[in-house]
Design a protein around this motif. Structure first.
Motif, PDB file in Angstrom:
ATOM      1  N   PHE A  40       0.431  -1.394   0.005  1.00  0.00           N
ATOM      2  CA  PHE A  40       0.446  -0.243   0.302  1.00  0.00           C
ATOM      3  C   PHE A  40       0.923   0.971   0.343  1.00  0.00           C
ATOM      4  O   PHE A  40       1.849   1.647   0.338  1.00  0.00           O
ATOM      5  CB  PHE A  40      -1.109   0.141   1.351  1.00  0.00           C
ATOM      6  CG  PHE A  40      -1.643   1.466   1.106  1.00  0.00           C
ATOM      7  CD1 PHE A  40      -2.976   0.878   0.801  1.00  0.00           C
ATOM      8  CD2 PHE A  40      -1.009   2.564   2.359  1.00  0.00           C
ATOM      9  CE1 PHE A  40      -3.851   2.630   1.000  1.00  0.00           C
ATOM     10  CE2 PHE A  40      -1.634   3.635   2.141  1.00  0.00           C
ATOM     11  CZ  PHE A  40      -2.520   3.984   2.068  1.00  0.00           C
ATOM     12  N   GLY A  41       0.328   2.265  -0.899  1.00  0.00           N
ATOM     13  CA  GLY A  41       1.263   3.553  -0.963  1.00  0.00           C
ATOM     14  C   GLY A  41       2.734   3.583  -1.011  1.00  0.00           C
ATOM     15  O   GLY A  41       3.653   2.572  -1.811  1.00  0.00           O
ATOM     16  N   GLY A  42       2.948   4.239  -0.474  1.00  0.00           N
ATOM     17  CA  GLY A  42       4.487   4.846  -0.255  1.00  0.00           C
ATOM     18  C   GLY A  42       4.897   5.684  -0.930  1.00  0.00           C
ATOM     19  O   GLY A  42       4.256   6.962  -1.491  1.00  0.00           O
ATOM     20  N   SER A  43       5.722   5.878  -1.436  1.00  0.00           N
ATOM     21  CA  SER A  43       6.967   6.677  -2.048  1.00  0.00           C
ATOM     22  C   SER A  43       8.116   6.329  -3.453  1.00  0.00           C
ATOM     23  O   SER A  43       7.952   5.335  -3.479  1.00  0.00           O
ATOM     24  CB  SER A  43       7.538   7.738  -1.354  1.00  0.00           C
ATOM     25  OG  SER A  43       6.683   8.273  -0.505  1.00  0.00           O
ATOM     26  N   ARG A  44       7.306   7.539  -4.520  1.00  0.00           N
ATOM     27  CA  ARG A  44       8.361   6.541  -6.080  1.00  0.00           C
ATOM     28  C   ARG A  44       9.329   7.975  -5.997  1.00  0.00           C
ATOM     29  O   ARG A  44       8.642   9.828  -5.593  1.00  0.00           O
ATOM     30  CB  ARG A  44       7.301   6.407  -7.196  1.00  0.00           C
ATOM     31  CG  ARG A  44       6.234   7.766  -6.596  1.00  0.00           C
ATOM     32  CD  ARG A  44       5.272   7.618  -7.698  1.00  0.00           C
ATOM     33  NE  ARG A  44       4.222   7.810  -8.644  1.00  0.00           N
ATOM     34  CZ  ARG A  44       4.935   9.079  -9.225  1.00  0.00           C
ATOM     35  NH1 ARG A  44       5.435   9.451  -9.593  1.00  0.00           N
ATOM     36  NH2 ARG A  44       3.861  10.267  -9.537  1.00  0.00           N
ATOM     37  N   LEU A  63      10.343  11.174  -3.777  1.00  0.00           N
ATOM     38  CA  LEU A  63       9.351  12.608  -2.970  1.00  0.00           C
ATOM     39  C   LEU A  63       7.833  12.504  -2.667  1.00  0.00           C
ATOM     40  O   LEU A  63       7.301  12.916  -2.903  1.00  0.00           O
ATOM     41  CB  LEU A  63      10.412  13.888  -3.384  1.00  0.00           C
ATOM     42  CG  LEU A  63      11.595  14.253  -3.426  1.00  0.00           C
ATOM     43  CD1 LEU A  63      12.085  14.547  -3.862  1.00  0.00           C
ATOM     44  CD2 LEU A  63      12.061  13.694  -1.733  1.00  0.00           C
ATOM     45  N   TYR A  64       7.862  11.733  -4.233  1.00  0.00           N
ATOM     46  CA  TYR A  64       6.238  11.550  -4.810  1.00  0.00           C
ATOM     47  C   TYR A  64       4.982  10.768  -4.137  1.00  0.00           C
ATOM     48  O   TYR A  64       5.627   9.692  -3.906  1.00  0.00           O
ATOM     49  CB  TYR A  64       6.074  11.719  -6.191  1.00  0.00           C
ATOM     50  CG  TYR A  64       6.631  13.035  -6.639  1.00  0.00           C
ATOM     51  CD1 TYR A  64       6.986  14.377  -6.687  1.00  0.00           C
ATOM     52  CD2 TYR A  64       8.261  12.758  -6.844  1.00  0.00           C
ATOM     53  CE1 TYR A  64       7.378  14.870  -7.680  1.00  0.00           C
ATOM     54  CE2 TYR A  64       9.401  14.007  -7.178  1.00  0.00           C
ATOM     55  CZ  TYR A  64       8.444  14.919  -7.002  1.00  0.00           C
ATOM     56  OH  TYR A  64       9.081  16.374  -8.080  1.00  0.00           O
ATOM     57  N   PRO A  65       3.937  10.762  -3.216  1.00  0.00           N
ATOM     58  CA  PRO A  65       3.419   9.803  -2.934  1.00  0.00           C
ATOM     59  C   PRO A  65       3.340   9.106  -3.656  1.00  0.00           C
ATOM     60  O   PRO A  65       2.513   9.265  -5.291  1.00  0.00           O
ATOM     61  CB  PRO A  65       1.706  10.262  -2.286  1.00  0.00           C
ATOM     62  CG  PRO A  65       2.574  12.079  -1.621  1.00  0.00           C
ATOM     63  CD  PRO A  65       3.454  12.411  -3.145  1.00  0.00           C
ATOM     64  N   SER A  66       3.211   7.730  -3.629  1.00  0.00           N
ATOM     65  CA  SER A  66       2.741   7.029  -4.939  1.00  0.00           C
ATOM     66  C   SER A  66       1.154   6.242  -4.319  1.00  0.00           C
ATOM     67  O   SER A  66       0.938   6.015  -2.755  1.00  0.00           O
ATOM     68  CB  SER A  66       3.571   5.455  -4.271  1.00  0.00           C
ATOM     69  OG  SER A  66       2.545   4.111  -5.426  1.00  0.00           O
ATOM     70  N   ASP A  67      -0.260   6.927  -5.367  1.00  0.00           N
ATOM     71  CA  ASP A  67      -1.054   6.762  -5.005  1.00  0.00           C
ATOM     72  C   ASP A  67      -1.764   5.290  -5.448  1.00  0.00           C
ATOM     73  O   ASP A  67      -2.591   4.725  -5.846  1.00  0.00           O
ATOM     74  CB  ASP A  67      -2.180   7.654  -5.567  1.00  0.00           C
ATOM     75  CG  ASP A  67      -2.437   7.464  -6.929  1.00  0.00           C
ATOM     76  OD1 ASP A  67      -0.936   6.796  -7.727  1.00  0.00           O
ATOM     77  OD2 ASP A  67      -2.894   8.470  -7.594  1.00  0.00           O
ATOM     78  N   THR A  68      -1.156   4.154  -5.394  1.00  0.00           N
ATOM     79  CA  THR A  68      -0.988   2.835  -5.606  1.00  0.00           C
ATOM     80  C   THR A  68      -1.884   1.985  -4.675  1.00  0.00           C
ATOM     81  O   THR A  68      -0.789   1.548  -3.009  1.00  0.00           O
ATOM     82  CB  THR A  68      -0.518   1.942  -6.258  1.00  0.00           C
ATOM     83  OG1 THR A  68       0.817   1.939  -6.166  1.00  0.00           O
ATOM     84  CG2 THR A  68      -0.023   2.881  -7.725  1.00  0.00           C
ATOM     85  N   LEU A  69      -2.363   1.105  -4.819  1.00  0.00           N
ATOM     86  CA  LEU A  69      -2.474  -0.819  -4.318  1.00  0.00           C
ATOM     87  C   LEU A  69      -1.681  -1.561  -4.688  1.00  0.00           C
ATOM     88  O   LEU A  69      -2.387  -2.119  -6.284  1.00  0.00           O
ATOM     89  CB  LEU A  69      -3.598  -0.872  -3.986  1.00  0.00           C
ATOM     90  CG  LEU A  69      -3.509  -2.450  -2.957  1.00  0.00           C
ATOM     91  CD1 LEU A  69      -3.204  -2.328  -1.271  1.00  0.00           C
ATOM     92  CD2 LEU A  69      -5.253  -2.635  -2.649  1.00  0.00           C
ATOM     93  N   ILE A  70      -1.288  -2.366  -4.733  1.00  0.00           N
ATOM     94  CA  ILE A  70      -0.451  -3.182  -6.097  1.00  0.00           C
ATOM     95  C   ILE A  70      -0.822  -4.938  -4.870  1.00  0.00           C
ATOM     96  O   ILE A  70      -0.885  -4.797  -3.555  1.00  0.00           O
ATOM     97  CB  ILE A  70       1.564  -3.762  -5.753  1.00  0.00           C
ATOM     98  CG1 ILE A  70       1.979  -2.021  -6.708  1.00  0.00           C
ATOM     99  CG2 ILE A  70       2.027  -4.664  -6.517  1.00  0.00           C
ATOM    100  CD1 ILE A  70       2.804  -1.562  -6.651  1.00  0.00           C
ATOM    101  N   THR A  71      -1.288  -5.427  -5.798  1.00  0.00           N
ATOM    102  CA  THR A  71      -1.858  -7.069  -5.347  1.00  0.00           C
ATOM    103  C   THR A  71      -0.907  -7.991  -5.996  1.00  0.00           C
ATOM    104  O   THR A  71      -1.401  -7.815  -7.091  1.00  0.00           O
ATOM    105  CB  THR A  71      -3.843  -6.905  -5.499  1.00  0.00           C
ATOM    106  OG1 THR A  71      -3.900  -5.814  -4.788  1.00  0.00           O
ATOM    107  CG2 THR A  71      -3.487  -8.377  -5.158  1.00  0.00           C
ATOM    108  N   LEU A  72      -0.529  -9.143  -5.353  1.00  0.00           N
ATOM    109  CA  LEU A  72      -0.180 -10.433  -5.757  1.00  0.00           C
ATOM    110  C   LEU A  72      -0.890 -11.039  -4.986  1.00  0.00           C
ATOM    111  O   LEU A  72      -1.499 -11.926  -4.030  1.00  0.00           O
ATOM    112  CB  LEU A  72       1.479 -10.220  -4.454  1.00  0.00           C
ATOM    113  CG  LEU A  72       2.119 -11.886  -5.799  1.00  0.00           C
ATOM    114  CD1 LEU A  72       2.255 -11.813  -6.438  1.00  0.00           C
ATOM    115  CD2 LEU A  72       3.488 -11.883  -4.582  1.00  0.00           C
TER     116      LEU A  72
END
Length: 140
Positions: A40-44, A63-72
């Motif tokens: 969930f989220g994090g930075s990129r 420095l940029y918020p990652s607006d993603t949810l990665i699913t495996l």
């Protein structure tokens, strides 16, 4: 079911569907009983590409918020499915959150706690790019 024998070692999977491995400071959780895991989220970095050490000649800081949810989804051994979902509007990305999977309902739910939107440590200067949004809230 016949399978090739397992060979331990580092596996650099090919990601598809616009996925990137270059996300940091997110929250990871897995649910082995469901054969699933999430990030969930994090930075990129601004480009979404590689992240290098702050201060380096090729520095691309996260420095940029990652607006993603990665699913495996690893229901099929050696045929894992990766997916990348954009977070719904009103769901802010967080750096260093705690994420837990709660086994309720048909699929369970993810609960995200804590973290900050603009962590100071991501810049290399220990100063947040947006101090007002980097403050965590507390529940009383």
């Amino acid at each position: 079911l016949d399978r090739d024998p397992f060979h331990p070692g580092f596996f650099d999977a090919e990601l598809t569907n616009g996925l990137t491995r270059y996300v940091t400071y997110g929250g990871a959780v897995s649910a082995p009983s469901e054969n699933k895991a999430w990030y969930f989220g994090g930075s990129r970095s601004e480009s979404g590409g590689q992240i290098f050490q702050p201060g380096a000649d090729n520095a691309t800081n996260p420095l940029y918020p990652s607006d993603t949810l990665i699913t495996l989804d690893f229901n099929r051994e050696l045929a894992e499915k990766w997916s990348n979902s954009t977070l719904p509007p009103g769901t802010p990305s967080r750096a260093n959150p705690s994420v837990v999977w709660v086994p309720v309902g048909e699929q369970g739910i993810l609960v995200v706690l804590g973290g900050v939107s603009y962590p100071g440590y991501s810049t290399g200067t220990t100063l947040s790019l947006n101090e007002a949004q980097s403050v965590s809230f507390q529940l009383f």
